[in-house]
Write an enzyme that holds these catalytic residues in place. Structure first.
Site, PDB file in Angstrom:
ATOM      1  N   CYS A   1     -30.956  -1.831  -9.035  1.00  0.00           N
ATOM      2  CA  CYS A   1     -31.974  -0.771  -9.047  1.00  0.00           C
ATOM      3  C   CYS A   1     -31.454   0.492  -9.717  1.00  0.00           C
ATOM      4  CB  CYS A   1     -32.372  -0.387  -7.630  1.00  0.00           C
ATOM      5  SG  CYS A   1     -32.685  -1.751  -6.536  1.00  0.00           S
TER       6      CYS A   1
ATOM      7  N   LYS B   1     -26.687 -15.577 -23.772  1.00  0.00           N
ATOM      8  CA  LYS B   1     -26.452 -15.314 -22.342  1.00  0.00           C
ATOM      9  C   LYS B   1     -27.262 -16.267 -21.473  1.00  0.00           C
ATOM     10  CE  LYS B   1     -24.682 -12.739 -19.008  1.00  0.00           C
ATOM     11  NZ  LYS B   1     -23.268 -13.033 -18.708  1.00  0.00           N
TER      12      LYS B   1
END
Ligand code: M6R
Length: 596
Positions: free
Chosen positions: A2, A591
């Site tokens: 966050c 990735k």
């Protein structure tokens, strides 16, 4: 992971577009939901939030209309508590006078939430950011000033987090942090605060770094620091920043890979706190214990964590677990799996197609899929019956580092719990990892210089360090483009030993229980002119037989693999840089591998 951002201005103005831009600058941290709150000078609070990308949510909820003298934007990366509109942040207190948002984890969330509900507060979500707001509300309701209410709340909230809050009828925001980062900034007529520097930079380059135990009070064009302890004012010089945004995102490190290696102690500590407080761990442990066959399934680095996990489980829980590469799981085991079997599917991205196909095939035969995931909201999370988060935040560099360490640590945690052992000792690990990084940085710098000219090497381990040798070799291949083969040290004499010539490099990862066996391997190499590099605890046998020894802190056989991987990550990184390559984005690799 966050992120929060808050701004205070002198007059009511359109803050929505500015908050959206700040939110976008936080988005590299990763998130699944987003929200904005503004407070006007005449006491209105406007709160809009939802699940989704910031661009979509902002358009759907018309963030551009939001006005006020103060604003908060939050990007949520769910750990516990589903990504949902209710759990998205910011949050209000019971009567809507306070609005706040946090990043990080409040580990006593469940207890505090129950207490607040018991006291008759209006609790609208299961999110720990809301708990932070109610923690302040509790003291405001008792008549404390905002500053004193926050000072008390600070002591009630356990965990690693940063928090920003505003109150109707004032023209201030307040922010504080424990563990997580928090930076405040100031410029003409405005002040700003954020969980990280990059989101502040387009607005101001005059910043103050907030420390644990401090509260920052933001007013138009002014910031003030107060001590949590006694509320006294702290004098701190404003710092002038010269970094670019990209440099700031890397937090002073040259590459994301290096930054992520250095994040490992903190990420390990955060995950341990989370698991200690989590109601989800015990049921998962029970399911793993009750399984007829227990499979640990992953690809690449995640598979290496499974391999280590299986050794931990055998040793600590006294039962076999079968580590298997996801695509091989289908032909080798799926035809024989059934309802009593459990699979733990492990994936950083949670989107690796090989893993998802294996899960689908096994579930078709009744196997119960559990998961270790880093990306909340990923397909693997949604497809699994139960999961534990790795709590690493966004991993940007293609080579997995911090997620490997937390995957392996998660398995160690689960293995201890399966065997009925205490997990308390694990809390010494973050400090040991930190110590290892410091020592290895020095040791590896010298080695990298000589190793950089070699295009061919081996990395060998035995027992608990076998998966580490495989992982070290994968890291080396991935970012240096050299050929580096990882294998069981005892297998080397069964063929590959023929490659050894004068100066040929072989790295040995020595667990403290296996030094004698590793020393035999070392001698097989050195007597043929090879260059033996050992990684292990200080030991006269390694010192006397290997040419170089990278010393690990004494930590015992169970912790040793989690430390031994660190010098290998750093060595791969240094070799990549020495060869003029970009370790964050190796050629040909991605990735997230959503193809088979
Ligand atoms: O996202 P996943 O953990 O499922 O990815 C699996 C592999 O592709 C990944 O671990 C890969 O091996 C790493 N880039 C190695 O550093």
């Amino acid at each position: 992971m966050c992120g929060i951002f808050g701004i205070v201005t002198g007059k009511d103005e359109a803050l929505g577009p500015l908050l959206v831009e700040a939110g976008k600058r936080l988005s590299y941290r990763g998130y699944d939901s987003v929200g904005c709150a503004t407070l006007t000078s005449d006491g209105q609070v406007d709160l809009r939030k939802d699940v989704g990308r910031i661009e979509d949510v902002a358009r759907r909820l018309a963030f551009h209309e939001m006005r006020g003298t103060r604003g908060i934007v939050q990007l949520r990366w769910a750990t516990f508590g589903a990504p949902s509109q209710a759990n998205a942040q910011p949050h209000l207190d019971s009567d809507g006078d306070l609005v706040g948002a946090h990043n990080g984890n409040v580990v006593n969330n469940v207890e505090l939430r129950e207490a607040f509900i018991g006291q008759g507060m209006v609790v609208r979500s299961t999110n720990d950011g809301e708990t932070c707001v109610h923690a302040v509300e509790r003291y405001v309701d008792q008549g404390f000033s905002m500053l004193d209410a926050i000072r008390h709340a600070y002591h009630d909230l356990a965990g690693d987090y940063a928090f920003v809050i505003g109150r109707v009828g004032e023209n201030r925001l307040y922010a504080f942090k424990k563990g997580s980062g928090l930076v405040a900034g100031v410029t003409d007529g405005i002040s700003v605060v954020s969980s990280d520097l990059p989101s502040l930079l387009p607005l101001t380059r005059r910043i103050v770094r907030v420390e644990d135990g401090e509260i920052v009070i933001l007013e138009p064009g002014r910031i003030e620091l107060r001590r949590v302890e006694d509320g006294r004012r702290i004098e701190r010089e404003v710092e002038a920043i010269t970094e670019t945004m990209e440099e700031a995102q890397k937090g002073g490190f040259a590459h994301f890979m290096l930054k992520e290696i250095h994040e490992q102690p903190r990420r390990a500590g955060e995950m341990l706190h989370l698991y200690d407080a989590s109601p989800h761990v015990a049921p998962l442990v029970e399911r793993m214990k009750a399984a007829r066959n227990l499979y640990l399934v992953g690809c690449g680095t995640s598979y290496h964590a499974c391999l280590l996990g299986a050794t931990y489980i055998a040793r600590l829980a006294g039962r076999p677990a079968i580590p298997v590469l996801a695509p091989q799981f289908v032909p080798q085991y799926v035809p024989a799996v059934g309802r009593d079997d459990v699979g733990v599917f492990v994936s950083q991205s949670g989107e690796t197609k090989d893993v998802l196909l294996a899960l689908e095939a096994a579930r078709g035969r009744g196997l119960e899929p559990l998961a270790l995931i880093n990306v909340i909201g990923s397909t693997l999370m949604r497809e699994s019956r139960a999961y534990l988060p790795l709590a690493c935040g966004y991993e940007i560099s293609v080579p997995a580092t911090k997620t490997f360490l937390n995957q392996a640590l998660a398995f160690l945690y689960l293995a201890l719990r399966m065997g009925g052992h205490s997990t308390a000792m694990l809390h010494t690990l973050p400090g040991l990892i930190e110590e290892t990084i410091g020592a290895a940085e020095v040791a590896v710098a010298g080695l990298a210089e000589s190793l950089a000219r070699h295009d061919d090497l081996y990395c060998l381990g035995y027992g608990l360090t076998y998966p580490i040798a495989l992982e070290g070799a994968l890291k080396m291949k991935e970012v240096t483009y050299a050929h580096c083969e990882g294998m069981l040290s005892t297998e080397f004499k069964h063929g590959p030993l023929s490659a050894v010539t004068d100066g040929y490099p072989v790295i040995f990862v020595a667990g403290p229980e296996d030094v004698a066996r590793i020393v035999s391997g070392v001698n097989e190499v050195t007597c043929r002119g090879g260059w033996a590099i050992a990684i292990g605890e200080e030991d006269p046998r390694l010192r006397a037989n290997a040419h170089d020894l990278v010393v690990l802190p004494p930590a015992g056989p169970l912790f040793n693999p989690l430390l031994a991987v660190v010098p290998l990550q750093l060595l791969a990184y240094r070799l990549s840089v020495a060869r003029g390559l970009d370790p964050d984005y190796p050629r040909n690799l991605s990735k997230t591998l959503t193809v088979d």
